[in-house]
Scaffold this motif. Structure first.
Motif, PDB file in Angstrom:
ATOM      1  N   PRO A  13      17.229  50.088  29.200  1.00 35.55           N
ATOM      2  CA  PRO A  13      17.871  50.144  30.463  1.00 35.55           C
ATOM      3  C   PRO A  13      18.108  48.658  30.941  1.00 35.55           C
ATOM      4  CG  PRO A  13      16.013  51.724  30.653  1.00 35.55           C
ATOM      5  CD  PRO A  13      15.887  51.003  29.386  1.00 35.55           C
ATOM      6  N   THR A  14      17.211  47.736  30.738  1.00 35.17           N
ATOM      7  CA  THR A  14      17.426  46.300  31.140  1.00 35.17           C
ATOM      8  C   THR A  14      18.734  45.952  30.465  1.00 35.17           C
ATOM      9  OG1 THR A  14      14.860  46.040  31.594  1.00 35.17           O
ATOM     10  CG2 THR A  14      16.606  44.025  31.266  1.00 35.17           C
ATOM     11  N   LYS A  15      18.785  46.034  29.074  1.00 39.04           N
ATOM     12  CA  LYS A  15      19.898  45.265  28.403  1.00 39.04           C
ATOM     13  C   LYS A  15      21.287  46.213  28.816  1.00 39.04           C
ATOM     14  CE  LYS A  15      19.690  43.928  24.271  1.00 39.04           C
ATOM     15  NZ  LYS A  15      19.804  43.547  22.663  1.00 39.04           N
ATOM     16  N   THR A  16      21.128  47.720  28.982  1.00 37.24           N
ATOM     17  CA  THR A  16      22.201  48.151  29.246  1.00 37.24           C
ATOM     18  C   THR A  16      22.866  47.744  30.762  1.00 37.24           C
ATOM     19  OG1 THR A  16      21.300  50.208  28.188  1.00 37.24           O
ATOM     20  CG2 THR A  16      23.124  50.688  29.987  1.00 37.24           C
ATOM     21  N   TYR A  17      21.612  47.441  31.769  1.00 41.74           N
ATOM     22  CA  TYR A  17      22.412  46.887  33.157  1.00 41.74           C
ATOM     23  C   TYR A  17      22.930  45.550  32.728  1.00 41.74           C
ATOM     24  CZ  TYR A  17      22.444  45.038  37.642  1.00 41.74           C
ATOM     25  OH  TYR A  17      22.973  44.864  38.692  1.00 41.74           O
ATOM     26  N   LYS A  18      22.443  44.906  32.000  1.00 39.98           N
ATOM     27  CA  LYS A  18      22.850  43.381  31.745  1.00 39.98           C
ATOM     28  C   LYS A  18      24.375  43.369  31.417  1.00 39.98           C
ATOM     29  CE  LYS A  18      21.803  38.803  29.806  1.00 39.98           C
ATOM     30  NZ  LYS A  18      20.999  38.220  28.846  1.00 39.98           N
ATOM     31  N   ILE A  19      24.469  44.279  30.300  1.00 42.41           N
ATOM     32  CA  ILE A  19      25.817  44.307  29.650  1.00 42.41           C
ATOM     33  C   ILE A  19      26.712  45.023  30.602  1.00 42.41           C
ATOM     34  CG2 ILE A  19      27.140  45.692  27.574  1.00 42.41           C
ATOM     35  CD1 ILE A  19      24.568  45.261  26.050  1.00 42.41           C
ATOM     36  N   ALA A  20      26.425  46.157  31.175  1.00 41.22           N
ATOM     37  CA  ALA A  20      27.367  46.781  32.291  1.00 41.22           C
ATOM     38  C   ALA A  20      27.769  45.743  33.414  1.00 41.22           C
ATOM     39  CB  ALA A  20      26.680  48.077  32.764  1.00 41.22           C
ATOM     40  N   ASP A  21      26.689  44.937  33.733  1.00 40.79           N
ATOM     41  CA  ASP A  21      27.033  44.070  34.991  1.00 40.79           C
ATOM     42  C   ASP A  21      28.083  43.177  34.462  1.00 40.79           C
ATOM     43  OD1 ASP A  21      26.550  43.147  37.578  1.00 40.79           O
ATOM     44  OD2 ASP A  21      25.402  41.538  36.747  1.00 40.79           O
ATOM     45  N   GLN A  22      27.785  42.474  33.347  1.00 39.06           N
ATOM     46  CA  GLN A  22      28.756  41.428  32.908  1.00 39.06           C
ATOM     47  C   GLN A  22      30.141  42.032  32.703  1.00 39.06           C
ATOM     48  OE1 GLN A  22      28.323  38.459  32.668  1.00 39.06           O
ATOM     49  NE2 GLN A  22      26.000  38.102  32.580  1.00 39.06           N
ATOM     50  N   LEU A  23      30.006  43.409  32.282  1.00 44.19           N
ATOM     51  CA  LEU A  23      31.444  44.045  31.989  1.00 44.19           C
ATOM     52  C   LEU A  23      32.157  44.222  33.313  1.00 44.19           C
ATOM     53  CD1 LEU A  23      33.371  45.305  29.756  1.00 44.19           C
ATOM     54  CD2 LEU A  23      32.153  47.189  30.169  1.00 44.19           C
ATOM     55  N   THR A  24      31.623  45.089  34.127  1.00 44.82           N
ATOM     56  CA  THR A  24      32.360  45.400  35.396  1.00 44.82           C
ATOM     57  C   THR A  24      32.731  44.196  36.232  1.00 44.82           C
ATOM     58  OG1 THR A  24      30.148  45.742  36.485  1.00 44.82           O
ATOM     59  CG2 THR A  24      31.069  47.807  35.512  1.00 44.82           C
ATOM     60  N   SER A  25      31.854  43.159  36.255  1.00 44.19           N
ATOM     61  CA  SER A  25      32.190  41.861  37.002  1.00 44.19           C
ATOM     62  C   SER A  25      33.304  41.429  36.679  1.00 44.19           C
ATOM     63  CB  SER A  25      31.030  40.893  36.929  1.00 44.19           C
ATOM     64  OG  SER A  25      29.658  41.391  37.412  1.00 44.19           O
ATOM     65  N   SER A  26      33.849  41.590  35.483  1.00 42.85           N
ATOM     66  CA  SER A  26      35.029  41.006  34.988  1.00 42.85           C
ATOM     67  C   SER A  26      36.296  41.910  34.843  1.00 42.85           C
ATOM     68  CB  SER A  26      34.830  40.402  33.522  1.00 42.85           C
ATOM     69  OG  SER A  26      33.852  39.255  33.482  1.00 42.85           O
ATOM     70  N   LEU A  27      36.002  43.206  35.374  1.00 45.07           N
ATOM     71  CA  LEU A  27      37.007  44.367  35.126  1.00 45.07           C
ATOM     72  C   LEU A  27      37.806  44.484  36.224  1.00 45.07           C
ATOM     73  CD1 LEU A  27      37.909  46.552  33.144  1.00 45.07           C
ATOM     74  CD2 LEU A  27      36.235  48.165  34.498  1.00 45.07           C
ATOM     75  N   THR A  28      39.014  44.567  36.037  1.00 42.70           N
ATOM     76  CA  THR A  28      40.082  44.858  37.183  1.00 42.70           C
ATOM     77  C   THR A  28      40.908  46.107  36.418  1.00 42.70           C
ATOM     78  OG1 THR A  28      40.241  42.721  37.848  1.00 42.70           O
ATOM     79  CG2 THR A  28      42.251  44.242  38.459  1.00 42.70           C
ATOM     80  N   THR A  29      41.007  47.271  37.533  1.00 43.78           N
ATOM     81  CA  THR A  29      41.889  48.401  36.959  1.00 43.78           C
ATOM     82  C   THR A  29      42.891  48.542  37.991  1.00 43.78           C
ATOM     83  OG1 THR A  29      40.452  50.073  37.907  1.00 43.78           O
ATOM     84  CG2 THR A  29      39.895  49.095  36.198  1.00 43.78           C
ATOM     85  N   ASP A  30      43.861  49.696  37.653  1.00 41.69           N
ATOM     86  CA  ASP A  30      44.600  50.153  38.793  1.00 41.69           C
ATOM     87  C   ASP A  30      43.724  50.957  39.890  1.00 41.69           C
ATOM     88  OD1 ASP A  30      44.838  53.579  38.332  1.00 41.69           O
ATOM     89  OD2 ASP A  30      44.681  52.258  36.570  1.00 41.69           O
ATOM     90  N   GLU A  31      44.168  51.162  40.955  1.00 41.83           N
ATOM     91  CA  GLU A  31      43.395  51.496  42.046  1.00 41.83           C
ATOM     92  C   GLU A  31      42.607  52.999  41.886  1.00 41.83           C
ATOM     93  OE1 GLU A  31      42.090  50.907  46.274  1.00 41.83           O
ATOM     94  OE2 GLU A  31      42.535  49.829  44.568  1.00 41.83           O
ATOM     95  N   GLU A  32      43.342  53.763  41.053  1.00 39.31           N
ATOM     96  CA  GLU A  32      42.883  55.071  40.710  1.00 39.31           C
ATOM     97  C   GLU A  32      41.911  55.041  39.834  1.00 39.31           C
ATOM     98  OE1 GLU A  32      44.821  59.444  38.698  1.00 39.31           O
ATOM     99  OE2 GLU A  32      46.268  57.609  39.414  1.00 39.31           O
ATOM    100  N   LEU A  33      41.573  53.955  39.105  1.00 45.66           N
ATOM    101  CA  LEU A  33      40.434  54.048  38.067  1.00 45.66           C
ATOM    102  C   LEU A  33      39.558  52.898  38.682  1.00 45.66           C
ATOM    103  CD1 LEU A  33      41.931  54.052  34.606  1.00 45.66           C
ATOM    104  CD2 LEU A  33      40.741  55.981  35.830  1.00 45.66           C
ATOM    105  N   ALA A  34      39.567  52.493  39.877  1.00 42.09           N
ATOM    106  CA  ALA A  34      38.659  51.336  40.371  1.00 42.09           C
ATOM    107  C   ALA A  34      37.349  51.978  40.950  1.00 42.09           C
ATOM    108  CB  ALA A  34      39.270  50.608  41.425  1.00 42.09           C
ATOM    109  N   SER A  35      36.532  52.755  40.084  1.00 43.00           N
ATOM    110  CA  SER A  35      35.246  53.113  40.324  1.00 43.00           C
ATOM    111  C   SER A  35      34.673  53.607  39.139  1.00 43.00           C
ATOM    112  CB  SER A  35      35.086  54.176  41.375  1.00 43.00           C
ATOM    113  OG  SER A  35      35.617  55.400  40.939  1.00 43.00           O
ATOM    114  N   LEU A  36      33.286  53.449  39.035  1.00 43.02           N
ATOM    115  CA  LEU A  36      32.623  53.984  37.949  1.00 43.02           C
ATOM    116  C   LEU A  36      32.812  55.409  37.485  1.00 43.02           C
ATOM    117  CD1 LEU A  36      28.952  52.111  38.161  1.00 43.02           C
ATOM    118  CD2 LEU A  36      30.990  51.676  36.672  1.00 43.02           C
TER     119      LEU A  36
END
Length: 364
Positions: free
Chosen positions: A274-297
């Motif tokens: 879980p710790t590694k998963t969170y670290k990877i997901a945090d790095q990923l989502t911090s750099s992610l931009t989407t259209d408004e319709e997809l802008a949530s997990l």
């Protein structure tokens, strides 16, 4: 695969609530079929299973762009089927975090990677069309971030559109040049790409020939080696060390790397850590931009789950057919009639003819 090969059609290995509106920051068959898009989707789905506080934290990282407001109603028609088209961008601002990545001094923001991902009706297969960044295009009139109008211009480099008016203008440009409506948009900043690679402990690649690029400082011997985040970023950016120095040779390297990245992610026990998963997901989502319709997990997870039926063996990636420009041989233009045939097939949600996959310019 030789690092100077030009992508045609290949297979690749597999790996998309509440909406938040935030202003976006100006930021054979084996290869990129899933690359950036499905890497994002798979990791976000994993992250979505975490506790609510984790979900809320990661959800707040994602930035959204309201394409409907930015583009208005003058857009291509939606597909006549339930198929989908997604524009996937890898952005390179060379500012902020990106300024410290050791890849040369380049002013302004660029979109270094652009893919039109086409998912036909039934969502059992997918095709990705890579658009070379050196392609000369007609940029339509766009609205800049400050609200002012950017006039239309002919013969501009495709990757300069992002720096002039942001991601919404890139979407508009792709729609105008192709006649294909983009249902969704995803962008990952290259600074986050570097952090993602470091978070998983590096990515292993095998080169048939050495790469030495004085511009980026990349110096790799032939053979198998593990790249850290900084080396990986230089690897997917390099162009002077491969082929004819154009963007075309580099596309092959990007494809090779993304497959290696996905393979590395699949080998790791993310669910058991879980710790590694969170670290990877945090790095990923911090750099992610989407259209408004997809802008949530939750929206991304729903979208990703809708593509679960895609068989990796059927996924296809091709490069937009291009020819060297007659006036400036350092640039390329869409090759005809191949490009029109390709876009027409996507507009009609049907298979792309083999004749539309052949590019006169190879970058070799």
């Amino acid at each position: 695969m030789s690092h100077v090969s030009t992508p045609t059609h290949r297979r690749s290995d597999p790996s998309g609530g509440g909406r938040r509106r935030r202003k976006a920051k100006p930021a054979g068959r084996r290869h990129t079929g899933r690359n950036i898009l499905l890497t994002l989707v798979v990791l976000v789905i994993v992250a979505a299973g975490a506790a609510w506080w984790v979900y809320s934290d990661l959800n707040g990282n994602i930035k959204g762009v309201d394409l409907e407001e930015a583009l208005g109603t003058d857009r291509p028609e939606k597909l006549p089927t339930s198929g989908q088209n997604i524009l996937v961008l890898g952005s390179d601002s060379r500012a902020g975090d990106n300024a410290d990545l050791g890849t040369g001094k380049v002013a302004g923001a660029r979109s270094d990677t652009a893919l039109v991902m086409h998912i036909p009706e039934g969502r059992k297969e997918a095709t990705a069309v890579s658009i070379p960044r050196d392609t000369l295009v007609t940029r339509p009139e766009c609205k800049k971030d400050d609200g002012s109008a950017l006039p239309s211009a002919k013969r501009v480099m495709f990757n300069s559109v992002y720096s002039m008016a942001g991601p919404a203008c890139v979407v508009k440009t792709v729609e105008k040049m192709s006649g294909v409506r983009m249902d969704h948009f995803m962008e990952i900043d290259f600074a986050g790409f570097k952090e993602l690679v470091d978070a998983i402990g590096g990515v292993t690649v095998t080169l048939k020939e050495p790469i030495k690029d004085k511009s980026s400082g990349l110096d790799l011997a032939a053979g198998t080696q593990k790249l850290d985040g900084t080396q990986s970023l230089a690897f997917v950016r390099t162009r002077h060390g491969v082929g004819d120095g154009s963007d075309l040779g580099r596309i092959g390297l990007q494809q090779q790397f993304m497959i290696a990245l996905l393979s590395e992610i699949k080998k790791q026990d993310l669910l058991g850590s879980p710790t590694k998963t969170y670290k990877i997901a945090d790095q990923l989502t911090s750099s992610l931009t989407t259209d408004e319709e997809l802008a949530s997990l939750s929206s991304l997870a729903d979208f990703g789950q809708s593509m679960n039926g895609i068989d990796p063996a059927t996924m296809e990636t091709i490069m937009l057919p291009v020819a060297y420009d007659k006036t400036d041989p350092n640039r390329v233009v869409a090759a005809q009639p191949q490009a029109d045939t390709l876009w027409k097939a996507l507009r009609e949600d049907r298979s792309i003819p083999e004749s539309a996959k052949k590019s006169p310019a190879t970058g070799g």
